[in-house]
Design an enzyme around this catalytic site. Structure first.
Site, short mmCIF file in Angstrom:
data_model
loop_
_atom_site.label_atom_id
_atom_site.label_comp_id
_atom_site.label_asym_id
_atom_site.label_seq_id
_atom_site.Cartn_x
_atom_site.Cartn_y
_atom_site.Cartn_z
N LYS A 65 0.81 -1.22 0.00
CA LYS A 65 0.00 0.00 0.00
C LYS A 65 0.85 1.27 0.00
O LYS A 65 0.44 2.29 -0.56
CB LYS A 65 -0.98 -0.01 1.18
CG LYS A 65 -2.09 -1.05 1.00
CD LYS A 65 -3.09 -1.04 2.14
CE LYS A 65 -4.06 -2.21 1.99
NZ LYS A 65 -5.09 -2.23 3.04
N GLY A 126 -3.03 -0.01 15.73
CA GLY A 126 -2.26 -0.35 14.53
C GLY A 126 -2.08 0.84 13.61
O GLY A 126 -3.03 1.56 13.33
N ALA A 154 6.25 5.72 17.07
CA ALA A 154 6.58 6.79 16.13
C ALA A 154 5.67 6.76 14.90
O ALA A 154 5.31 7.81 14.36
CB ALA A 154 8.05 6.69 15.71
N MET A 218 -10.12 -5.93 11.72
CA MET A 218 -10.12 -5.77 10.27
C MET A 218 -9.88 -7.09 9.54
O MET A 218 -10.11 -7.20 8.35
CB MET A 218 -9.08 -4.74 9.84
CG MET A 218 -9.46 -3.31 10.18
SD MET A 218 -8.39 -2.17 9.30
CE MET A 218 -8.94 -0.60 9.95
N TYR A 220 -10.61 -11.30 8.98
CA TYR A 220 -11.80 -12.15 9.05
C TYR A 220 -11.35 -13.60 9.00
O TYR A 220 -10.18 -13.89 8.78
CB TYR A 220 -12.78 -11.80 7.91
CG TYR A 220 -12.18 -11.88 6.54
CD1 TYR A 220 -11.63 -10.76 5.93
CD2 TYR A 220 -12.17 -13.08 5.84
CE1 TYR A 220 -11.07 -10.83 4.67
CE2 TYR A 220 -11.62 -13.17 4.57
CZ TYR A 220 -11.07 -12.04 3.99
OH TYR A 220 -10.52 -12.12 2.74
P1 ATR Z 1 -1.02 -4.08 7.45
O1 ATR Z 1 -0.97 -3.59 6.03
O2 ATR Z 1 -1.82 -5.34 7.63
O3 ATR Z 1 -1.36 -3.03 8.44
P2 ATR Z 1 1.69 -3.80 8.32
O4 ATR Z 1 1.88 -2.54 7.59
O5 ATR Z 1 2.82 -4.78 8.37
O6 ATR Z 1 0.47 -4.60 7.74
O7 ATR Z 1 1.22 -3.46 9.80
C1 ATR Z 1 0.97 -4.43 10.71
C2 ATR Z 1 0.47 -3.77 11.99
O8 ATR Z 1 0.37 -4.77 13.02
C3 ATR Z 1 1.40 -2.71 12.54
O9 ATR Z 1 0.66 -1.75 13.25
C4 ATR Z 1 2.28 -3.54 13.48
O10 ATR Z 1 2.95 -2.79 14.48
P3 ATR Z 1 4.37 -2.11 14.11
O11 ATR Z 1 4.07 -0.90 13.31
O12 ATR Z 1 4.97 -1.81 15.45
O13 ATR Z 1 5.15 -3.16 13.35
C5 ATR Z 1 1.23 -4.42 14.10
N1 ATR Z 1 1.73 -5.66 14.71
C6 ATR Z 1 2.24 -6.73 14.07
N2 ATR Z 1 2.55 -7.70 14.95
C7 ATR Z 1 2.24 -7.23 16.19
C8 ATR Z 1 2.31 -7.75 17.53
N3 ATR Z 1 2.78 -8.98 17.77
N4 ATR Z 1 1.88 -6.96 18.55
C9 ATR Z 1 1.38 -5.73 18.31
N5 ATR Z 1 1.29 -5.18 17.08
C10 ATR Z 1 1.70 -5.91 16.03
#
Ligand code: ATR
Length: 275
Positions: A65, A126, A154, A218, A220
């Protein structure tokens, strides 16, 4: 037939071709919609090839994206703010990028689930590709308070800073925080993380939920189940991301074809396949 694809990695299990196939049949628009799996590093090249071969546009899913946002020559205001694009239209004057995720989310909550966002206290967990598109439309839906928390603080802070003037214009109290700083008693909680895929528990504490609040994941299917089960244990009404998926698709169809298809009936049919 005008050709469109869902571009991502992986896209094998994407429901988007089935959804857009139904939209095409219902509206009579000459739309053909397929999957385009793109290996890491190949996004721009492969999408350019698809456009050169006559493709009219694409949806973009994980993990492209941000690359799609960068590739767009023009962006809708909501895509510009999100720093993420989930819909590209290959116009002669350059690729136009939109982000329909947030509008799909808001439509699903307010229309399909019948839960008011006006005046609500909302927690968005997220700040990745899925969460970024939700901030602007939630602000415009007139929430009273919006908190975006993320493991990497951040990223949430940057997204919130970009939306500060929109929030001010709508009188919305907007802040970013760490997962531990989610606050308490929210009316609506949206999980836009992939934490459950990693088998992790809830990213936030149960005090974030108000009894009877709406908790939406988000995702499913099986991926959404553990988080939503946790939320129900703590008194929430729950909803997975299938409705949002259908509604963001309807918004994308409109961006491409100028007509918003009806989503009635599609959700029930998909639900039978997914659950
Ligand atoms: P997407 O397009 O599905 O949002 P992404 O850009 O990789 O995929 O984002 C994944 C989200 O899940 C992010 O908010 C990530 O947190 P970080 O920005 O700190 O990476 C979050 N996420 C993934 N694994 C996680 C975990 N075990 N605990 C908490 N947040 C998690």
């Amino acid at each position: 037939m005008d050709r469109y694809v869902i571009a991502g990695f992986p896209v094998k299990h994407s429901r988007s071709p089935a959804i857009h196939g139904r939209f095409a049949a219902e509206t009579g628009e000459p739309v053909q919609y397929d999957r385009l799996e793109i290996a890491p590093g190949e996004f721009a090249t492969q999408v350019r090839e698809f456009a050169a071969a006559g493709g009219k546009g694409c949806n973009i899913t994980v993990p492209y994206k941000l690359e799609a946002w960068q590739a767009a020559a023009r962006r809708t205001p909501r895509a510009e703010l999100a720093h993420a694009v989930n819909t590209l239209r290959f116009d002669a004057e350059g690729w136009a990028g939109d982000n329909t995720d947030g509008a799909g989310l808001v439509h699903d909550i307010t229309v399909n689930a019948g839960v008011a966002l006006k005046g609500a206290r909302v927690l968005l967990i997220g700040a990745g590709g899925a969460g970024l598109g939700a901030l602007g439309p939630l602000i415009e839906a007139g929430v009273a308070e919006l908190v975006m928390v993320n493991r990497t603080v951040a990223k949430a802070e940057e997204a919130v800073a970009r939306h500060a003037s929109l929030a001010q214009a709508h009188g919305v109290s907007l802040r970013a925080g760490a997962l531990e700083d989610a606050g308490s008693g929210h009316d609506v909680v949206v999980n836009a993380t992939s934490a459950s895929l990693a088998g992790a528990g809830s990213p936030v504490a149960a005090s974030a939920l108000r009894p009877g609040c709406l908790v939406l994941d988000m995702m499913y299917g099986p991926a959404a189940r553990p988080f939503l089960a946790w939320a129900r244990e703590h008194g929430a009404v729950t909803r997975d991301g299938l409705g949002m998926l259908v509604e963001q698709a309807a918004e994308a169809f409109q961006f491409w074809r100028g007509v918003r298809p009806s989503t009635d009936g599609i959700l029930a049919a998909l639900r039978a396949e997914v659950d």
